[in-house]
Design a protein around this motif. Sequence first.
Motif, mmCIF file in Angstrom:
data_model
loop_
_atom_site.group_PDB
_atom_site.id
_atom_site.type_symbol
_atom_site.label_atom_id
_atom_site.label_comp_id
_atom_site.label_asym_id
_atom_site.label_seq_id
_atom_site.Cartn_x
_atom_site.Cartn_y
_atom_site.Cartn_z
ATOM 1 N N GLY A 243 -8.412 -45.655 -43.434
ATOM 2 C CA GLY A 243 -7.458 -45.485 -42.444
ATOM 3 C C GLY A 243 -7.723 -46.823 -41.487
ATOM 4 N N VAL A 244 -8.851 -47.498 -41.887
ATOM 5 C CA VAL A 244 -9.093 -48.482 -40.858
ATOM 6 C C VAL A 244 -8.547 -49.800 -40.913
ATOM 7 C CG1 VAL A 244 -11.057 -50.162 -40.233
ATOM 8 C CG2 VAL A 244 -11.236 -47.478 -40.029
ATOM 9 N N ILE A 245 -7.811 -50.349 -40.006
ATOM 10 C CA ILE A 245 -7.494 -51.960 -40.037
ATOM 11 C C ILE A 245 -8.768 -52.641 -39.421
ATOM 12 C CG2 ILE A 245 -5.915 -53.643 -39.406
ATOM 13 C CD1 ILE A 245 -3.895 -51.773 -39.472
ATOM 14 N N ASP B 221 -8.442 -53.243 -45.808
ATOM 15 C CA ASP B 221 -7.438 -53.696 -45.026
ATOM 16 C C ASP B 221 -8.126 -54.461 -44.022
ATOM 17 O OD1 ASP B 221 -5.343 -54.557 -43.493
ATOM 18 O OD2 ASP B 221 -4.260 -52.466 -43.279
ATOM 19 N N ASN C 135 0.421 -49.735 -34.916
ATOM 20 C CA ASN C 135 -0.015 -48.946 -35.887
ATOM 21 C C ASN C 135 -0.586 -47.557 -35.362
ATOM 22 O OD1 ASN C 135 0.279 -50.457 -38.640
ATOM 23 N ND2 ASN C 135 -0.402 -51.910 -37.238
ATOM 24 N N ARG D 18 -3.334 -45.489 -37.208
ATOM 25 C CA ARG D 18 -4.580 -46.175 -37.846
ATOM 26 C C ARG D 18 -5.585 -46.670 -36.925
ATOM 27 N NH1 ARG D 18 -3.014 -50.036 -42.722
ATOM 28 N NH2 ARG D 18 -5.203 -49.534 -43.283
ATOM 29 N N GLU D 19 -6.992 -46.624 -37.155
ATOM 30 C CA GLU D 19 -8.008 -47.180 -36.237
ATOM 31 C C GLU D 19 -8.090 -48.487 -36.330
ATOM 32 O OE1 GLU D 19 -10.718 -47.234 -33.232
ATOM 33 O OE2 GLU D 19 -9.589 -45.503 -34.059
ATOM 34 N N ASN E 17 -6.716 -45.378 -30.564
ATOM 35 C CA ASN E 17 -6.832 -46.003 -31.812
ATOM 36 C C ASN E 17 -7.279 -47.463 -31.940
ATOM 37 O OD1 ASN E 17 -4.289 -47.001 -30.939
ATOM 38 N ND2 ASN E 17 -3.762 -47.372 -33.267
#
Length: 378
Positions: free
Chosen positions: A90-92, A118, A135, A138-139, A168
């Motif tokens: 879930g991380v960018i 990512d 986003n 997403r974190e 986030n």
Amino acid sequence: MKFASEFRDPAAAKVLLAAIARKADEIGATRAKPVHIMEICGGHTHSIFRYGLDKLIHDGVEFIHGPGCPVCVLPMARVDECVEIAETPGVIFTTFGDAMRVPGHRKSLIQAKSAGADIRMVYSPLDALELARRNPGREVVFFGLGFETTTPSTALSIQAAARERLTNFSVFCNHITVPEPIKALLDDPDMRLDGFIGPGHVSMVIGIHPYDFIAADYGKPIVVAGFEPTDLLQSVLMVLTQIAEGRAAVENQYGRVVPEHGNPVSLAAIADVYERRPSFEWRGLGEIDASGLRIRPKYAAFDAEEKFGIGYATGRRNVPELEGCACGSVMIGKLKPTQCPQFGKGCVPEMPLGALMVSSEGACAAYWQYAGAREAAE
């Protein structure tokens, strides 16, 4: 080329080189060894080799390359933690391009990206902030690293995220400061330095007075310099003049850009968002007191160390360098890049073993690109 060509004028450079030679001869009459001048900034290192100043300058002057590349001084443990965050579902994870290929103990960020994480290159923390807005599920984590030059932009992004109440967006804070490692170098009994070329971009933010201790406590001259050939040559001449006259002071050659007391807006943002860490680990220098910044408790919601439970709070530090890598010794000026046994062999830009061959400000990259070391290695 207006406002650049004036500082690359060959005739002006020849005049400065002749003046440096005279001053070096004057100093050399009273000492056997060359004058050791450390350029602290990696940008200066690249300018020196790009324009061949190391070859043109009098042999009574020797440049010593200092720990002024922010990517290069980052210890491997912090790179490992970047990868750990980036691989969290879930991380960018966002970062400047220079940091993508810096080796960690397990892998680099670009290797983690190729394995599916990512990870995105950005040009500013504001790009990361915009990703967080787009986003919301997403974190988005920004890898905040660099000296005082890049610290204000990260601080301003955190302030903006707080105003917008984003939940986030966070920063993995690895911002560091210039004066403290200089003090650590001066306290090293094996380090023989006669003067310093001070960093131009950092000083644009903090001014020149944070370096007062270098002259007052250690009796060493420092001249804050610009990045063009005549900037650097004039700064060397200013350092030599101080030495010849038996004095030590903080002088500002880069007055067209660097204000005496720095940038008040930037300094206010830094003071609001950050506080000093008790200590921070540097590649090649170990732990240095109060040399790193961390996010203040009032902005803890945007602190990736708090969100992901990593970093100094966990006590994980001091991951050893890869065997045969001499980045630490090169970083603090005890070795030249070509004296590293891996230079041009196990460590080349296409497959770097150490950070100094990766970064655009790394000393090894400068030697490889400009100093003929590549041809010698091949």
